[in-house]
Structure formats: C-alpha cells, structure tokens
Design an enzyme around this catalytic site. Structure first.
Site, short mmCIF file in Angstrom:
data_model
loop_
_atom_site.label_atom_id
_atom_site.label_comp_id
_atom_site.label_asym_id
_atom_site.label_seq_id
_atom_site.Cartn_x
_atom_site.Cartn_y
_atom_site.Cartn_z
N CYS A 93 0.82 -1.22 0.00
CA CYS A 93 0.00 0.00 0.00
C CYS A 93 0.85 1.27 0.00
O CYS A 93 0.41 2.31 -0.49
CB CYS A 93 -0.93 0.03 1.22
SG CYS A 93 -2.06 -1.37 1.30
N HIS A 346 -8.89 3.20 -2.91
CA HIS A 346 -7.50 2.95 -2.50
C HIS A 346 -6.85 1.98 -3.48
O HIS A 346 -6.76 0.79 -3.22
CB HIS A 346 -7.51 2.38 -1.08
CG HIS A 346 -6.18 1.94 -0.56
ND1 HIS A 346 -4.98 2.51 -0.95
CD2 HIS A 346 -5.85 0.97 0.35
CE1 HIS A 346 -3.98 1.91 -0.30
NE2 HIS A 346 -4.49 0.98 0.48
N CYS A 377 -1.11 2.68 6.71
CA CYS A 377 -0.76 1.33 7.13
C CYS A 377 -0.35 0.52 5.90
O CYS A 377 -0.67 0.88 4.76
CB CYS A 377 -1.91 0.65 7.86
SG CYS A 377 -3.43 0.49 6.90
#
Length: 398
Positions: A93, A346, A377
């Site tokens: 991510c 996302h 995160c």
C-alpha cells in the site's frame, strides 16, 4: 561529501479512481500511469523532461501490464527521453509513499536534482495477491496467524484489540468521509488535481473519466449498519467502513529546493523527515502509530505540532486506532478534510501520492498551519509516515 539538501514537492496529480473491473476494465495499468505522468508534466511546462534524473513508480502486484519494471516502462511510454532512467518499487500500500521517500533521499544527498515518484494499481485486472505464493513457513512455524494475510481480518483484530472502537464509531467515521468527499467535490477542490483519463470497459464502452467512480454521497448510518461483515460472522468490518477495490495512478514531481527555485517551480510542501515501522502483521492497521512516533522523534516535534493530517483510510478502525492513540477526536477537522479512501478508493500502491496532493492543498488554504503528515498502514504489519512543512506558513497555529 555534500550537505543534506532540502527536498520539496513541486506538484502532484492523479487519474480519477475507478471501481475495480468497472470503468477502467479495458484500460491497461501502464496506460493509467502514463496518463498521470503526462498530466503532471503538462502542468509543469518549466520542467524539461530531459532534466528529470530518475523515475520511481510503485505497484503492489508487479505482473502483466504492471510488471516489466513499470518505472522504466512507463517512462518510455510517456515519451520522456530515453536518457531518463526508471525503476519499480514495492511496499504494497505504501508504494508511492516509498517511491517518494526513495527519490527524496537521492535528492537530499545530491545524487539527483529532480525526479518523478508515483504508483499505479489496477485491482480489477490484477486482484490483490495475484500469483502470490506465501512461504508455507509463515503458518507452519506460526510466524503469523492465518488471517494476517487477509487485510480485512486484520481490521477485525484491531476491533478486538480496542473494543471501545466500535462498529458504530467506524460507521460514523465512514459516513463522515463520504460527506467530506461530497462537499469537496461540490466545492471543486478534488477536481483540481484529477487528470482526465481515457476509460474503456465492455459495459460502459469508451469514455473520459473526470471524477472518481467510487464515492457514495447518499450513504446513511442506517445503510451502513445493515451491510454484511464478510471477514467474520457478526463482525464489524464491512464494505461501507473500508476502502474499496480500485484502479488508478498517481504521480508527483520532487526536486531540491534550490533546483525548484532556479527553475521557478511551485513549492507545495517541504519534506521534514520520514519513517517506516513494523507491527504484528495481525494488526497491520496499527502501523501508522509507531511510524509517526518515530518520524516525530526524528523531526524533534510533538503530535501537537501537527496542524494537518492525511491518513489513508484503508479501514475506518485503522484510522480510529491512530487518532485514539494520539488523543485526536474522531471528527477533528484537521484530519482528511477532503474525505479519504473510504469514499474515493485505495488503488494500493498509488495512494501515498493522493495523500500528498491533498495535504498540499490544505497547506495552500491553511497558512497558519506549519507542519502536516501523510501516513498509512501497510500489509504484513508496517506503517509509513512523512512529515511535511508548509511553505506558505505565515505564523499562527502550529
């Protein structure tokens, strides 16, 4: 040995984010990345493409049209001179965030002057975990629990660890994200940094994407309360209080402050420092807490010195855990004023730059804010945080 140089964010853009398998179903991932890069350069005509020293592009699933060294590949496809090198980054991510910190390190030590950092994820064509082959030792030797490899399950474990972070609080936070995004769109604040992008899908045909596909401005608390909990029977994590599966790309232009001033470029944010940290993979979403503590320590700052926050909303409970640790209210106006990933989406490795461009816009509006952070995160138990200074700061609040 050269002195450490100041690194600045010159500009950042993104494509509109699509729902996985929807408006970009027939669009290649590398073409999304190319569009973001070209849009970035079109907005900054003072930058000679030949002067770009390096290009770092992230993808979490580096196969197919997200593979073949997407950094170099996208550089060539975008029409930059063949003399401009490029490389790929993978920190799941936090890919674009890591691309940013990596080129910033090179700029700070004087190895390069100007670079592009970004990320792309086509989760419709490359589902999370595609072709991944976890070593059997992870489970056989109990290095992690089985649900550590399922991000939604790690969010449920955060609820377990912090039972006061209830589903109702998570749903309320998710609703607020949708409402803030709707208002930001109504005020024309998000569209400023979206690059119109060609889209193609079997159902929708050809088109031009100019807005994010995912936001749900009609969301209600009643609707959120009735959603299924796919990661656990009678759980607390739902599609409504989580980010979606999305397709999109982002790109940022970074330079030494001296080079930016020499070329007459905008300076939207000045990097102070950054930090990454690890946590138990089972509670992956807690990662921004130690990474922010670490970054604040490096900068000699306290959380009270931070006047603007862009926290990636992988899951509402993950943001709440961060806010709760630092004593920040769930609805603190300093946090994600334009909404976040729960509303706009996302696309994994691209999201770090979206946080940066939002923070840069907040800096423009809030000249009494000196410091801001972008934090997120990261799968397998990590967090990443960058602290930025507002170049428009004129005094007042922190």
């Amino acid at each position: 040995m050269s002195e450490v140089r100041s690194v600045v964010l010159v500009d950042a853009v993104r494509t509109p984010f699509g729902k996985a398998g929807s408006m970009y179903a027939g669009t290649r991932a590398d073409d999304l990345m190319v569009r973001a890069m070209r849009g970035l350069l079109e907005r900054n005509p003072k930058v000679d493409p030949a002067s770009i020293d390096d290009v770092a592009i992230a993808a979490a699933t580096q196969t197919g049209d997200q593979g073949m060294n997407i950094g170099r590949s996208a550089t060539l496809l975008a029409g930059l001179p063949k003399t401009v090198p490029g490389y790929s980054i993978d920190r799941w991510c936090a890919g674009a965030l890591t691309a940013t910190t990596t080129v910033a390190g090179a700029i700070a030590m004087g190895a390069i002057d100007i670079a592009i950092a970004g990320g792309v994820e086509h989760m419709g064509n490359h589902p999370m975990g595609e072709l991944m082959d976890p070593n059997p030792r992870y489970l056989a030797e109990k290095l992690v629990e089985q649900d550590a490899l399922a991000m939604g399950a790690t969010a449920e474990r955060l609820h377990d660890r912090f039972p006061h972070l209830t589903k109702e609080r998570a749903d309320a936070y998710a609703l607020a994200s949708q409402m803030k995004t709707a208002k930001a769109y109504a005020d024309g604040k998000i569209q400023r940094d979206l690059i119109p992008t060609a889209s193609r899908s079997p159902e929708l045909g050809w088109g031009i994407a100019t807005v994010d596909e995912a936001p749900r401005p009609t969301t209600t608390m009643e609707g959120l309360a009735g959603l299924k909990t796919p990661f656990r029977p009678a759980g607390r994590v739902t599609a409504g209080n989580s980010s979606g599966l999305n397709d999109g790309a982002t790109a940022a232009l970074l330079a030494s402050e001296d080079k930016a001033k020499e070329l007459g470029l905008t300076i939207k944010a000045r990097m102070v420092t950054f930090a990454f940290a690890g946590v138990e993979p089972e509670v992956m979403g807690y990662g921004p807490v130690p990474s922010t503590i670490k970054a604040l320590g490096k900068a000699g700052l306290k959380i009270e010195d931070i006047g603007a926050f862009e926290v990636n909303e992988a899951f509402a409970v993950q943001v709440l855990a961060f806010l709760d640790h630092f004593g920040i209210a769930d609805d603190d106006p300093r946090v994600n004023p334009y909404g976040g990933a729960i509303a706009v989406g996302h696309p994994l490795a691209s999201s770090g730059v979206r946080l940066m461009l939002n923070l840069a816009r907040t800096f423009e509006e809030k000249t009494d804010v000196r410091y801001g952070i972008t934090t997120m995160c990261i799968g397998l138990g990590m967090g990443g945080t960058i602290i930025w200074e507002n170049p428009h700061f004129v005094g007042g609040k922190k």
